[in-house]
Design an enzyme around this catalytic site. Structure first.
Site, mmCIF file in Angstrom:
data_model
loop_
_atom_site.group_PDB
_atom_site.id
_atom_site.type_symbol
_atom_site.label_atom_id
_atom_site.label_comp_id
_atom_site.label_asym_id
_atom_site.label_seq_id
_atom_site.Cartn_x
_atom_site.Cartn_y
_atom_site.Cartn_z
ATOM 1 N N HIS A 261 0.859 -1.187 0.000
ATOM 2 C CA HIS A 261 0.000 0.000 0.000
ATOM 3 C C HIS A 261 0.890 1.230 0.000
ATOM 4 O O HIS A 261 1.934 1.241 0.642
ATOM 5 C CB HIS A 261 -0.900 0.006 1.250
ATOM 6 C CG HIS A 261 -2.085 0.887 1.094
ATOM 7 N ND1 HIS A 261 -2.022 2.239 1.303
ATOM 8 C CD2 HIS A 261 -3.360 0.601 0.721
ATOM 9 C CE1 HIS A 261 -3.222 2.751 1.070
ATOM 10 N NE2 HIS A 261 -4.058 1.793 0.714
ATOM 11 N N ASP A 315 -7.895 -5.395 0.104
ATOM 12 C CA ASP A 315 -8.393 -6.294 -0.929
ATOM 13 C C ASP A 315 -8.073 -7.756 -0.651
ATOM 14 O O ASP A 315 -8.600 -8.635 -1.327
ATOM 15 C CB ASP A 315 -7.794 -5.897 -2.292
ATOM 16 C CG ASP A 315 -8.470 -4.664 -2.845
ATOM 17 O OD1 ASP A 315 -9.675 -4.505 -2.618
ATOM 18 O OD2 ASP A 315 -7.790 -3.847 -3.499
HETATM 19 N N1 ACO Z 1 4.109 -7.679 -4.048
HETATM 20 C C1 ACO Z 1 5.452 -7.658 -4.189
HETATM 21 N N2 ACO Z 1 6.180 -6.524 -4.121
HETATM 22 C C2 ACO Z 1 5.518 -5.399 -3.898
HETATM 23 C C3 ACO Z 1 4.115 -5.353 -3.704
HETATM 24 C C4 ACO Z 1 3.422 -6.569 -3.803
HETATM 25 N N3 ACO Z 1 2.101 -6.629 -3.675
HETATM 26 N N4 ACO Z 1 3.744 -4.089 -3.497
HETATM 27 C C5 ACO Z 1 4.862 -3.349 -3.539
HETATM 28 N N5 ACO Z 1 5.920 -4.132 -3.771
HETATM 29 C C6 ACO Z 1 7.317 -3.701 -3.927
HETATM 30 C C7 ACO Z 1 7.531 -3.177 -5.360
HETATM 31 O O1 ACO Z 1 7.921 -4.184 -6.246
HETATM 32 C C8 ACO Z 1 8.606 -2.138 -5.140
HETATM 33 O O2 ACO Z 1 9.850 -2.775 -5.026
HETATM 34 P P1 ACO Z 1 11.170 -2.064 -5.588
HETATM 35 O O3 ACO Z 1 11.328 -0.832 -4.747
HETATM 36 O O4 ACO Z 1 12.243 -3.089 -5.389
HETATM 37 O O5 ACO Z 1 10.917 -1.744 -7.039
HETATM 38 C C9 ACO Z 1 8.260 -1.548 -3.755
HETATM 39 O O6 ACO Z 1 7.555 -2.595 -3.071
HETATM 40 C C10 ACO Z 1 7.394 -0.326 -3.847
HETATM 41 O O7 ACO Z 1 6.245 -0.651 -4.620
HETATM 42 P P2 ACO Z 1 5.485 0.359 -5.543
HETATM 43 O O8 ACO Z 1 4.652 -0.383 -6.529
HETATM 44 O O9 ACO Z 1 6.454 1.372 -6.070
HETATM 45 O O10 ACO Z 1 4.563 1.054 -4.445
HETATM 46 P P3 ACO Z 1 3.378 2.027 -4.742
HETATM 47 O O11 ACO Z 1 3.156 2.792 -3.501
HETATM 48 O O12 ACO Z 1 3.595 2.765 -6.021
HETATM 49 O O13 ACO Z 1 2.150 1.019 -5.019
HETATM 50 C C11 ACO Z 1 0.439 -0.555 -4.711
HETATM 51 C C12 ACO Z 1 1.240 0.604 -4.083
HETATM 52 C C13 ACO Z 1 -0.041 -0.154 -6.127
HETATM 53 C C14 ACO Z 1 -0.794 -0.839 -3.871
HETATM 54 C C15 ACO Z 1 1.348 -1.787 -4.778
HETATM 55 O O14 ACO Z 1 1.697 -2.192 -3.468
HETATM 56 C C16 ACO Z 1 0.712 -2.944 -5.534
HETATM 57 O O15 ACO Z 1 0.771 -2.961 -6.781
HETATM 58 N N6 ACO Z 1 0.070 -3.936 -4.806
HETATM 59 C C17 ACO Z 1 -0.597 -5.035 -5.444
HETATM 60 C C18 ACO Z 1 -1.958 -4.580 -5.974
HETATM 61 C C19 ACO Z 1 -2.952 -4.332 -4.848
HETATM 62 O O16 ACO Z 1 -3.114 -5.138 -3.957
HETATM 63 N N7 ACO Z 1 -3.660 -3.205 -4.972
HETATM 64 C C20 ACO Z 1 -4.706 -2.824 -4.021
HETATM 65 C C21 ACO Z 1 -4.247 -1.673 -3.150
HETATM 66 S S1 ACO Z 1 -5.480 -1.236 -1.992
HETATM 67 C C22 ACO Z 1 -6.582 -0.373 -2.902
HETATM 68 O O17 ACO Z 1 -6.298 0.246 -3.904
HETATM 69 C C23 ACO Z 1 -7.982 -0.409 -2.488
#
Ligand code: ACO
Length: 381
Positions: A261, A315
């Site tokens: 998140h 989620d």
């Molecule tokens: N699984 C594995 N690695 C992850 C995950 C995950 N679910 N979420 C974040 N990371 C890692 C990324 O790969 C990244 O690693 P890096 O720095 O080595 O490149 C780091 O953590 C930061 O992740 P970002 O995607 O840059 O974080 P951001 O804040 O932009 O995104 C998000 C947040 C979109 C929710 C992300 O965690 C994600 O894609 N999660 C999976 C989808 C999800 O569950 N979405 C629902 C969110 S809740 C909602 O919207 C109601």
């Protein structure tokens, strides 16, 4: 040339001032108008919470009764909108159907009298009342059936489950669904709320505001993740496969749906409540075959990625609750939208009360003073 630092995804950049909700991502705290989400989940209900979010205070008993009454009265949807929905392809995603239907409401009710409290209230009531009816209508239409008329004797949550399954829902099921709506009603400036605010800032009508937010919620990185969680659990298939699945994701650097998140760096407090609700349902109606896989996956992800602040988000367990309530997987995100309409409307109202159109800047990275080449002098590449 701007002298501000560019932050992809606007991470950490305040986009507004708001008194609607508050998140402390380090401690896992979520408040609506200063009230903890745990208290609202236990003591309030979705319509009371919507009133709180939109008008800023808990309603008195008389105010709540009047609000609930108005919503019941406006649940039906015009036959022309139902007929329009019958022309949608059955194979289309219900979020697309919802976005089109929400926008269609504007054809009937738009006046853009944004300084008129009566218009604001009527728009709030219509959207809260009609969105669930439209979600259920598309579900029935795509199965080849007529939409089910709302049942006036049932409360908001029970009526939606009734319209979906055409039978009166069990009391616990209706209660759990109502709590799910409360948990999903609002969450500061997330992508869909930001989308709603940008649209609102042009002073367009609230139906366009909600339609644009529905489109934004649909994506897999936002509301659409709850559907993908179920696909993940299906793909894993058994508890024994969890570690290998996770290892594979980490090697391929792919995201595990339902985790991570932008704001929470601990387990999302809504995920904790949803997990308890899932367990209550399992106790009464039997355990979901995927629950043990989900618990094992959460444990494994927490062990491997917890030190990077990646934990279960809202989620992760919501899909398991919805499955037990008999909600089809591709309706999970529309159900999220039913709830989030309350938050979008609260932000719409707050935005238009003190409006300035959103018009951020950009850092241009392209060329200047390029010569225009006539088409007959351009080369094929
Ligand atoms: N699984 C594995 N690695 C992850 C995950 C995950 N679910 N979420 C974040 N990371 C890692 C990324 O790969 C990244 O690693 P890096 O720095 O080595 O490149 C780091 O953590 C930061 O992740 P970002 O995607 O840059 O974080 P951001 O804040 O932009 O995104 C998000 C947040 C979109 C929710 C992300 O965690 C994600 O894609 N999660 C999976 C989808 C999800 O569950 N979405 C629902 C969110 S809740 C909602 O919207 C109601």
């Amino acid at each position: 040339m701007s002298n501000c630092e560019y932050k992809p995804g606007l991470e950490g950049i305040p986009a507004t001032q708001s008194s609607i909700s508050y998140v402390d991502g380090q401690q896992g705290i979520l408040e609506y108008r200063g009230i903890r989400i745990e208290d609202l989940a236990e003591h309030s209900n979705f319509l009371e919470t919507s009133y709180l979010l939109i008008w800023g205070e808990l309603p008195s008993a008389t105010e709540l009764e009047a609000f609930e009454h108005e919503i019941r009265y406006h649940r039906r949807v015009k036959y022309r909108i139902r007929d329009m929905m019958k022309c949608f392809p059955e194979s289309g995603h219900p979020m697309d159907a919802l976005q089109a239907s929400a926008a269609a409401l504007g054809l009937f009710y738009s006046r853009r009298a944004l300084d008129d409290p009566t218009y604001i209230r009527a728009a709030v009531v219509r959207l809260l009342a009609k969105i669930p009816t439209m979600v259920a209508a598309f579900q029935n239409i795509r199965k080849g059936n007529d939409p089910v008329r709302p049942w006036d004797d049932l409360n908001y949550a029970a009526n939606f489950l009734y319209m979906l399954n055409e039978r009166e829902p069990d009391q616990l099921a209706a209660h759990v669904f109502d709590v799910c709506l409360t948990l999903h009603a609002e969450h500061t400036i997330n992508a869909s709320t930001f989308s709603a605010m940008v649209t609102a800032s042009t002073l367009t009508d609230p139906y366009a505001v909600v339609a644009s937010a529905v489109g934004t919620l649909a994506g897999p990185l936002h509301g659409g993740a709850n559907e993908e969680v179920i696909q993940t659990l299906e793909e894993i298939g058994s508890v024994e496969n969890v570690d290998a699945y996770l290892e594979n994701c980490l090697q391929r650097k792919s995201k595990i749906m339902g985790f991570g998140h932008r704001v929470y760096k601990v387990k999302d407090p809504r995920a904790t409540i949803l997990q308890k609700l899932a367990e209550q349902l399992f106790e009464k109606f039997g355990r979901d075959e995927y629950y043990d896989i989900a618990v094992a996956l959460e444990k494994a992800v927490t062990e491997k990625l917890g030190n990077r602040g990646i934990y279960a988000n809202v989620d992760f367990y919501s899909g398991l609750v919805y499955r037990k309530l008999g909600i089809p997987t591709d309706l999970f995100t529309p159900v999220f939208a039913i709830a989030r309409v309350a938050g979008w409307l609260a932000h719409w109202k707050e935005q238009v009360e003190e409006n300035r159109i959103f018009r951020p800047t950009q850092i241009y990275t392209g060329p200047h003073d390029f010569q225009y080449i006539p088409i007959d002098q351009r080369r094929d590449f």
